[in-house]
Design a protein around this motif. Structure first.
Motif, PDB file in Angstrom:
ATOM      1  N   ASP A  42      33.070  35.545  44.839  1.00  0.00           N
ATOM      2  CA  ASP A  42      32.903  36.369  43.645  1.00  0.00           C
ATOM      3  C   ASP A  42      33.986  37.448  43.567  1.00  0.00           C
ATOM      4  OD1 ASP A  42      30.955  37.315  41.408  1.00  0.00           O
ATOM      5  OD2 ASP A  42      31.351  39.130  42.574  1.00  0.00           O
ATOM      6  N   PRO A  43      34.623  37.611  42.411  1.00  0.00           N
ATOM      7  CA  PRO A  43      35.684  38.613  42.287  1.00  0.00           C
ATOM      8  C   PRO A  43      35.234  40.031  42.592  1.00  0.00           C
ATOM      9  CG  PRO A  43      35.771  37.086  40.442  1.00  0.00           C
ATOM     10  CD  PRO A  43      34.495  36.796  41.194  1.00  0.00           C
ATOM     11  N   GLU A  44      33.996  40.375  42.229  1.00  0.00           N
ATOM     12  CA  GLU A  44      33.519  41.740  42.436  1.00  0.00           C
ATOM     13  C   GLU A  44      33.044  41.953  43.863  1.00  0.00           C
ATOM     14  OE1 GLU A  44      30.559  42.678  39.531  1.00  0.00           O
ATOM     15  OE2 GLU A  44      31.850  42.164  37.842  1.00  0.00           O
ATOM     16  N   LYS A  45      32.191  41.060  44.350  1.00  0.00           N
ATOM     17  CA  LYS A  45      31.597  41.258  45.680  1.00  0.00           C
ATOM     18  C   LYS A  45      32.556  40.913  46.808  1.00  0.00           C
ATOM     19  CE  LYS A  45      26.654  40.949  44.760  1.00  0.00           C
ATOM     20  NZ  LYS A  45      25.378  40.391  45.237  1.00  0.00           N
ATOM     21  N   ASP A  46      33.333  39.837  46.614  1.00  0.00           N
ATOM     22  CA  ASP A  46      34.186  39.338  47.694  1.00  0.00           C
ATOM     23  C   ASP A  46      35.657  39.683  47.518  1.00  0.00           C
ATOM     24  OD1 ASP A  46      31.960  37.884  48.938  1.00  0.00           O
ATOM     25  OD2 ASP A  46      32.094  36.582  47.178  1.00  0.00           O
ATOM     26  N   LYS A  47      36.011  40.242  46.367  1.00  0.00           N
ATOM     27  CA  LYS A  47      37.407  40.591  46.062  1.00  0.00           C
ATOM     28  C   LYS A  47      38.314  39.361  46.139  1.00  0.00           C
ATOM     29  CE  LYS A  47      35.886  44.745  45.790  1.00  0.00           C
ATOM     30  NZ  LYS A  47      35.530  45.274  44.455  1.00  0.00           N
ATOM     31  N   VAL A  48      37.774  38.220  45.740  1.00  0.00           N
ATOM     32  CA  VAL A  48      38.507  36.961  45.684  1.00  0.00           C
ATOM     33  C   VAL A  48      38.258  36.353  44.312  1.00  0.00           C
ATOM     34  CG1 VAL A  48      38.739  34.646  46.667  1.00  0.00           C
ATOM     35  CG2 VAL A  48      38.313  36.589  48.176  1.00  0.00           C
ATOM     36  N   GLY A 422      44.064  25.417  33.320  1.00  0.00           N
ATOM     37  CA  GLY A 422      45.204  25.746  34.172  1.00  0.00           C
ATOM     38  C   GLY A 422      44.735  26.143  35.556  1.00  0.00           C
ATOM     39  N   ALA A 423      45.666  26.280  36.493  1.00  0.00           N
ATOM     40  CA  ALA A 423      45.320  26.565  37.895  1.00  0.00           C
ATOM     41  C   ALA A 423      45.650  28.012  38.262  1.00  0.00           C
ATOM     42  CB  ALA A 423      46.061  25.619  38.819  1.00  0.00           C
ATOM     43  N   SER A 424      44.684  28.660  38.894  1.00  0.00           N
ATOM     44  CA  SER A 424      44.872  30.038  39.354  1.00  0.00           C
ATOM     45  C   SER A 424      44.720  30.125  40.865  1.00  0.00           C
ATOM     46  CB  SER A 424      43.864  30.970  38.675  1.00  0.00           C
ATOM     47  OG  SER A 424      42.534  30.510  38.854  1.00  0.00           O
ATOM     48  N   GLY A 425      45.214  31.258  41.423  1.00  0.00           N
ATOM     49  CA  GLY A 425      45.133  31.498  42.852  1.00  0.00           C
ATOM     50  C   GLY A 425      43.989  32.422  43.209  1.00  0.00           C
ATOM     51  N   SER A 426      43.884  32.742  44.479  1.00  0.00           N
ATOM     52  CA  SER A 426      42.719  33.468  44.985  1.00  0.00           C
ATOM     53  C   SER A 426      42.823  34.978  44.868  1.00  0.00           C
ATOM     54  CB  SER A 426      42.483  33.096  46.457  1.00  0.00           C
ATOM     55  OG  SER A 426      43.605  33.481  47.246  1.00  0.00           O
ATOM     56  N   THR A 427      44.013  35.500  44.605  1.00  0.00           N
ATOM     57  CA  THR A 427      44.198  36.950  44.587  1.00  0.00           C
ATOM     58  C   THR A 427      44.598  37.441  43.205  1.00  0.00           C
ATOM     59  OG1 THR A 427      46.476  36.622  45.365  1.00  0.00           O
ATOM     60  CG2 THR A 427      44.801  37.119  47.024  1.00  0.00           C
ATOM     61  N   ASN A 428      44.077  38.592  42.833  1.00  0.00           N
ATOM     62  CA  ASN A 428      44.369  39.160  41.516  1.00  0.00           C
ATOM     63  C   ASN A 428      45.638  40.006  41.593  1.00  0.00           C
ATOM     64  OD1 ASN A 428      44.176  39.775  38.861  1.00  0.00           O
ATOM     65  ND2 ASN A 428      42.361  41.056  39.014  1.00  0.00           N
ATOM     66  N   ASP A 429      46.748  39.296  41.812  1.00  0.00           N
ATOM     67  CA  ASP A 429      48.055  39.933  41.911  1.00  0.00           C
ATOM     68  C   ASP A 429      49.088  38.970  41.335  1.00  0.00           C
ATOM     69  OD1 ASP A 429      48.346  37.975  43.889  1.00  0.00           O
ATOM     70  OD2 ASP A 429      48.076  39.380  45.548  1.00  0.00           O
ATOM     71  N   LYS A 430      50.317  39.052  41.768  1.00  0.00           N
ATOM     72  CA  LYS A 430      51.363  38.197  41.203  1.00  0.00           C
ATOM     73  C   LYS A 430      51.106  36.713  41.436  1.00  0.00           C
ATOM     74  CE  LYS A 430      54.373  38.419  45.259  1.00  0.00           C
ATOM     75  NZ  LYS A 430      55.727  38.783  45.777  1.00  0.00           N
ATOM     76  N   ASN A 431      50.228  36.402  42.381  1.00  0.00           N
ATOM     77  CA  ASN A 431      49.903  35.000  42.677  1.00  0.00           C
ATOM     78  C   ASN A 431      48.677  34.493  41.919  1.00  0.00           C
ATOM     79  OD1 ASN A 431      52.006  34.628  44.663  1.00  0.00           O
ATOM     80  ND2 ASN A 431      50.783  35.906  46.049  1.00  0.00           N
ATOM     81  N   LEU A 432      48.192  35.255  40.946  1.00  0.00           N
ATOM     82  CA  LEU A 432      47.011  34.821  40.199  1.00  0.00           C
ATOM     83  C   LEU A 432      47.279  33.526  39.440  1.00  0.00           C
ATOM     84  CD1 LEU A 432      44.094  35.345  39.341  1.00  0.00           C
ATOM     85  CD2 LEU A 432      44.965  36.785  37.493  1.00  0.00           C
ATOM     86  N   THR A 433      48.475  33.369  38.898  1.00  0.00           N
ATOM     87  CA  THR A 433      48.859  32.115  38.250  1.00  0.00           C
ATOM     88  C   THR A 433      49.537  31.211  39.264  1.00  0.00           C
ATOM     89  OG1 THR A 433      49.300  33.307  36.195  1.00  0.00           O
ATOM     90  CG2 THR A 433      50.139  31.072  36.344  1.00  0.00           C
TER      91      THR A 433
END
Length: 554
Positions: A42-48, A422-433
């Protein structure tokens, strides 16, 4: 079929580092890191940046009763004996296994778990097929090569123009595959050697991210620290768990690329002869066999596990959907490009045999029999069946370059039952796409597609990346919604999945040119799919709460 992005090619730089003269060996070892299905976090609880699967089941669905749902996986094949899939396979209730009779009179003999449109009645199957560019060049070259446009009859000039375009794309593909093979072939041995030497030097059985983050003895060895630091960064960005996985994927990539050069790009190769049908006759559907596994079921098995791997057997992985979701296998996607005829027949088979959702993790950039596929999509739409399609792995803007099957008809009408992922990554940073993902407003949402751990043939498990992994993540979401809220229509599913994708304004590199852009500009919704928010919307709708307008359109 565009199914093999290679994020691990970032590791090419590692081959340039010295790896044969470490100053010392150490005996300390570190336990291998436990593989985590980050998709379910979960993005909120797990920061992923997962889709909140576990939180959804624990908080929103624990007191709700699911209903049966069939999800068709149109792919290269599914391992029907896999320990984590065999209990969730669809079983045709009207068919008696192995009796050689079409018991249910649906036109397909012994289709117990689905159907294979890439084989014949003798049990022979196609593995590698041509790219669509190759098929078109082989067909059009004898007619138009060496001719001027003015010398061609007016009625044939559209085909002449098509040939001029496709032969350039074919030549580019030959060049790309050759260059890729020249990179991959020598890299296999280099990376294998680095991996084995690191195991020895570090005293570990597996060189994973836990070891590379704090390598034993590296603090006193600058050369070793440089190598392990680079490997750690590249493993994290690629989503691969360890160097064994890197070596295996490079080997897989080299083998697949060689197949494409030898067969998929070979103008004289005629694999369709195995089937013996008229491949131009899209009205024909009486061909194939009941072998839904085929000669290479890696891709389809991985996809099937993402959707609905058994959540209750304490083995391997957990799919997004369960417990009453069943997987129907429809084999129509070879190593190469799928035929429009097979895709159309596969969609119709799935619809006619009870599928509510169809996953389509494949695609191409030419569709000579598009009308047949469009008719099948409209047929699915008329029956309320939801289609989930991978956006493609070529870093292209599909608003500009059409990726087939297309989400719109030839008249420009958007299909209400068709969603593109589309495909996204696990971190909400430059690697999100994911850097390989196609993008554009015709992409509805992004979903986890980098370093996805799922089922592999032979009751094994492994990590793959691609929009091919993102699409089944959303197909699994749709199955959850349909199972717990059976009144939802295909139109509802698309609207809810889009509406529940909260826009992210993270600054990311645009996949095709790497310039920095707002993530929210790369798709129609600007968001990453989230099951928790989708179920909340479904609960609101089932309670009679008025529907809100969707984000970014329908």
């Amino acid at each position: 079929m565009s199914v093999f992005p290679r994020p691990f090619l970032a590791l090419l730089g590692v081959a340039l580092l010295p790896a044969t003269s470490f100053a010392q060996a150490v005996s300390a070892s570190a336990p291998p890191a436990k593989v985590v299905q980050w998709t379910n976090l979960d993005p909120e609880k797990d920061k992923v940046m997962g889709i909140s699967t576990q939180r959804t089941y624990a908080e929103l669905l624990k007191n709700r009763i699911p209903t049966p749902v069939i999800v068709a996986v149109i792919d290269a094949g599914v391992d029907t004996t896999h320990e984590d899939l065999k209990r969730v396979l669809w079983k045709n209730p009207g068919e008696i296994p192995g009796n050689g009779i079409d018991d249910d009179k649906n036109g397909y003999i012994d289709d117990v778990h689905g159907w294979n449109f890439l084989g014949n009645s003798k049990g022979e199957n196609i593995d590698v097929d041509l790219y669509e560019e190759t098929r078109l060049v082989a067909k059009l070259k004898p007619l138009y090569e060496g001719k001027s446009r003015t010398s061609v009859p007016a009625a044939k000039r559209a085909d002449y123009d098509l040939y001029q375009k496709v032969k350039k794309d074919y030549a580019a593909k030959v060049k790309e595959e050759n260059e890729q093979y020249m990179q991959l072939a020598p890299l296999v041995g280099q990376l294998d050697g680095i991996n084995e030497q690191l195991k020895q030097v570090l005293g570990v059985a597996k060189v994973d991210t836990a070891v590379l983050r704090n390598p034993p003895g590296a603090s006193t060895n600058p050369q070793l620290l440089q190598l392990t630091s680079q490997l750690y960064a590249n493993l994290k960005s690629s989503g691969l768990p360890d160097m064994d996985a890197v070596v295996e994927q490079v080997k897989q990539g080299a083998t697949e690329t060689k197949k494409h050069l030898d067969y998929s790009l070979n103008l004289d190769f005629k694999p369709r002869a195995i089937i013996g049908d008229d491949e131009d006759n899209t009205k024909d559907h009486n061909y194939g066999n009941a072998d839904i596994t085929g000669p290479d079921a890696l891709h389809g098995t991985h996809v099937a596990g993402i959707i609905a791997a058994d959540r209750d057997n304490n083995l391997g992985v957990q799919g997004v959907a369960g417990p009453l979701v069943r997987i129907m296998g429809v084999r129509a996607v070879p190593n190469g490009d799928e035929h429009d005829k097979d895709v159309a027949n596969a969609i119709r088979y799935a619809v006619d045999n009870g599928a509510s959702i169809i996953n389509m993790s494949f695609g191409k950039y030419y569709s000579p029999q598009r009308s047949a596929v469009d008719a099948a999509i409209r047929y699915a739409e008329s029956k309320g069946v939801f289609l989930v399609h991978a956006a493609g792995n070529e870093s292209k803007n599909i608003d500009v370059v059409v990726h087939y099957p297309a989400p719109v008809s030839t008249t420009g009408t958007t299909y209400a039952n068709f969603i593109t992922i589309g495909a996204s990554g696990s971190t909400n940073d430059k690697n999100l796409t994911a850097d390989f993902s196609n993008f554009g407003k015709r992409v509805d949402v992004f979903a986890p597609g980098v370093g996805i751990y799922s089922t592999l043939p032979g009751s094994k498990y492994g990590t793959e990346s691609g929009t091919s992994m993102a699409a089944p993540t959303v197909a699994g979401m749709a199955a959850v919604l349909k199972s717990y809220f059976p009144q939802l229509t295909a139109v509802d599913l698309k609207r809810i999945i889009r509406q529940s994708a909260t826009p992210q304004h993270t600054k990311v590199p645009e996949p095709d040119n790497k310039k920095t852009v707002d993530f929210a500009t790369l798709s129609g919704t600007g968001g990453v799919a989230n099951l928790y928010r989708a179920v909340q919307l479904a609960i609101q709708q089932s309670a009679g709460t008025p529907k809100a307008s969707s984000v970014g359109g329908q």
